[in-house]
Design a protein around this motif. Structure first.
Motif, short mmCIF file in Angstrom:
data_model
loop_
_atom_site.label_atom_id
_atom_site.label_comp_id
_atom_site.label_asym_id
_atom_site.label_seq_id
_atom_site.Cartn_x
_atom_site.Cartn_y
_atom_site.Cartn_z
N LEU A 8 88.94 -8.39 51.03
CA LEU A 8 89.49 -7.04 50.85
C LEU A 8 90.70 -7.04 49.94
O LEU A 8 90.99 -6.08 49.26
CB LEU A 8 89.91 -6.46 52.21
CG LEU A 8 88.80 -6.16 53.20
CD1 LEU A 8 89.39 -5.77 54.55
CD2 LEU A 8 87.90 -5.04 52.67
N HIS A 9 91.44 -8.18 49.97
CA HIS A 9 92.73 -8.19 49.27
C HIS A 9 93.13 -9.63 49.00
O HIS A 9 92.91 -10.50 49.84
CB HIS A 9 93.77 -7.51 50.16
CG HIS A 9 95.16 -7.57 49.62
ND1 HIS A 9 95.59 -6.80 48.57
CD2 HIS A 9 96.22 -8.34 50.00
CE1 HIS A 9 96.85 -7.09 48.32
NE2 HIS A 9 97.25 -8.01 49.17
N GLU A 10 93.71 -9.88 47.82
CA GLU A 10 94.32 -11.19 47.57
C GLU A 10 95.77 -10.99 47.21
O GLU A 10 96.10 -10.32 46.23
CB GLU A 10 93.58 -11.95 46.45
CG GLU A 10 94.28 -13.26 46.14
CD GLU A 10 93.40 -14.32 45.51
OE1 GLU A 10 92.28 -14.00 45.08
OE2 GLU A 10 93.87 -15.48 45.44
N GLY A 11 96.64 -11.56 48.03
CA GLY A 11 98.08 -11.49 47.74
C GLY A 11 98.54 -12.79 47.11
O GLY A 11 97.72 -13.62 46.72
N LYS A 12 99.87 -12.98 47.01
CA LYS A 12 100.38 -14.17 46.35
C LYS A 12 100.17 -15.43 47.20
O LYS A 12 100.01 -16.51 46.66
CB LYS A 12 101.86 -13.97 46.00
CG LYS A 12 102.02 -13.01 44.80
CD LYS A 12 103.47 -12.78 44.45
CE LYS A 12 104.12 -11.91 45.46
NZ LYS A 12 105.23 -11.10 44.94
N ALA A 13 100.17 -15.26 48.53
CA ALA A 13 100.06 -16.43 49.40
C ALA A 13 98.86 -16.39 50.34
O ALA A 13 98.57 -17.38 51.01
CB ALA A 13 101.34 -16.60 50.22
N ALA A 39 107.52 -14.62 38.90
CA ALA A 39 107.93 -15.22 37.63
C ALA A 39 107.80 -16.75 37.67
O ALA A 39 107.51 -17.39 36.65
CB ALA A 39 109.36 -14.82 37.28
N LYS A 40 108.04 -17.33 38.83
CA LYS A 40 107.89 -18.78 39.00
C LYS A 40 106.64 -19.02 39.84
O LYS A 40 106.49 -18.43 40.91
CB LYS A 40 109.13 -19.34 39.70
CG LYS A 40 109.11 -20.83 39.93
CD LYS A 40 110.40 -21.26 40.63
CE LYS A 40 110.25 -22.67 41.15
NZ LYS A 40 111.09 -23.63 40.50
N PHE A 215 111.63 -24.75 46.85
CA PHE A 215 110.78 -24.43 45.70
C PHE A 215 111.53 -23.51 44.72
O PHE A 215 111.57 -23.78 43.51
CB PHE A 215 109.49 -23.75 46.20
CG PHE A 215 108.62 -23.17 45.13
CD1 PHE A 215 107.80 -23.99 44.35
CD2 PHE A 215 108.61 -21.80 44.88
CE1 PHE A 215 106.99 -23.45 43.35
CE2 PHE A 215 107.80 -21.26 43.89
CZ PHE A 215 106.99 -22.09 43.13
N ARG A 216 112.16 -22.47 45.27
CA ARG A 216 112.88 -21.52 44.40
C ARG A 216 113.95 -22.22 43.57
O ARG A 216 114.17 -21.88 42.41
CB ARG A 216 113.58 -20.43 45.24
CG ARG A 216 112.64 -19.50 46.00
CD ARG A 216 113.41 -18.31 46.61
NE ARG A 216 112.58 -17.54 47.51
CZ ARG A 216 112.58 -17.70 48.84
NH1 ARG A 216 113.39 -18.58 49.42
NH2 ARG A 216 111.79 -16.97 49.60
N ARG A 217 114.63 -23.22 44.17
CA ARG A 217 115.78 -23.86 43.53
C ARG A 217 115.48 -25.24 42.99
O ARG A 217 116.40 -26.02 42.71
CB ARG A 217 116.94 -23.93 44.54
CG ARG A 217 117.34 -22.55 45.05
CD ARG A 217 118.46 -22.58 46.06
NE ARG A 217 118.65 -21.27 46.68
CZ ARG A 217 119.70 -20.91 47.39
NH1 ARG A 217 120.69 -21.75 47.58
NH2 ARG A 217 119.78 -19.70 47.91
#
Ligand code: TMP
Length: 237
Positions: A8-13, A39-40, A215-217
């Protein structure tokens, strides 16, 4: 176990699938990781498996303490069965310690303990980059009713108390986290996931980051941090 039907849906995770039961969805956790509104991009090996299991631990704990959640059952390594939800497009952030965007916006040193929990709302819109909103915006945009927001505030603050106490016992400081809520047959339920993707978790003694900030940093051993959280919650290796 109800059958897994079409996506039904694909999100980022995560991906969400319809099932043979009209009241249930199947959620599949991916290893894909994004930050800064996509963005990353990258992959965190085994993240889907760990976040599925970690979320299940938290949802079971919260259910046992009276918080209604969408969680029904773990189905496989990466999949859980949940109650269908009409997602309320408000992301709720609860903060106990200044970090991330709060530290930057208000000029607070990261790690400053807040004298009381801080609740924030963000409009769930990738297109707009999840802008911060308040009760008036929520009312004007008709994102939720005042009665629903009262319920959400109450559930978010109670969730904070329960998780904070539980994690302290595992030598983890719950710095902040993001929750999403939805409606199932007009009842407000806690939805989405609760995992190192959506929480800031610091080791109580060393303040080591055990969450997606690695991960972000661009910090080392992101996978190891997620595994460490799972290990502390369950005692499993
Ligand atoms: P922030 O300090 O970047 O506003 O993040 C606050 C908390 O919300 C932190 O625990 C990470 C989580 N979060 C998400 O789960 N999804 C998001 O898109 C963002 C920006 C933050």
């Amino acid at each position: 176990m109800p059958k897994k039907l079409e996506q039904l849906h694909e999100g980022k995770a995560k991906r969400v699938y319809r099932t043979g039961d009209s009241g249930l969805y199947l959620v599949e956790f991916k290893d894909d990781a994004t930050a800064f509104n996509g963005a990353k991009k990258g992959t965190i090996l085994n993240k889907g498996v760990l976040n599925n299991r970690i979320s299940a631990v938290f949802f079971r704990l919260l259910e046992a303490r009276g918080i209604p959640t969408h969680f029904v059952a773990l189905v496989s390594d990466r999949e859980m069965l949940v109650k269908t939800l009409e997602i309320i497009m408000v992301e709720v952030v609860v903060r106990n310690i200044a970090a991330g965007s709060l530290a930057a916006r208000l000029g607070l040193q990261e790690g400053t303990v807040l004298p009381c929990p801080v609740l924030e709302y963000y409009y769930k819109s990738d297109e707009l980059g999840d802008p911060m909103i308040n009760d008036y915006h929520i009312k004007a945009l008709n994102l939720a009713t005042p009665a629903q927001m009262n319920k959400i505030n109450d559930l978010a603050l109670k969730t904070n108390e329960i998780l904070r106490e539980y994690l302290r016992d595992k030598d983890i400081e719950l710095v902040d986290f993001k929750l999403e809520f939805g409606l199932h047959k007009e009842e407000v339920l806690l939805g989405d996931e609760i995992s190192p993707d959506t929480c800031r978790l610091w080791d109580k003694k060393t303040f080591k980051k055990l969450d997606k900030d690695r991960f972000r940093r661009d910090l080392d051993n992101v996978e190891g941090a997620y595994e460490e959280v799972f290990k502390r919650l369950t005692g499993n290796n």
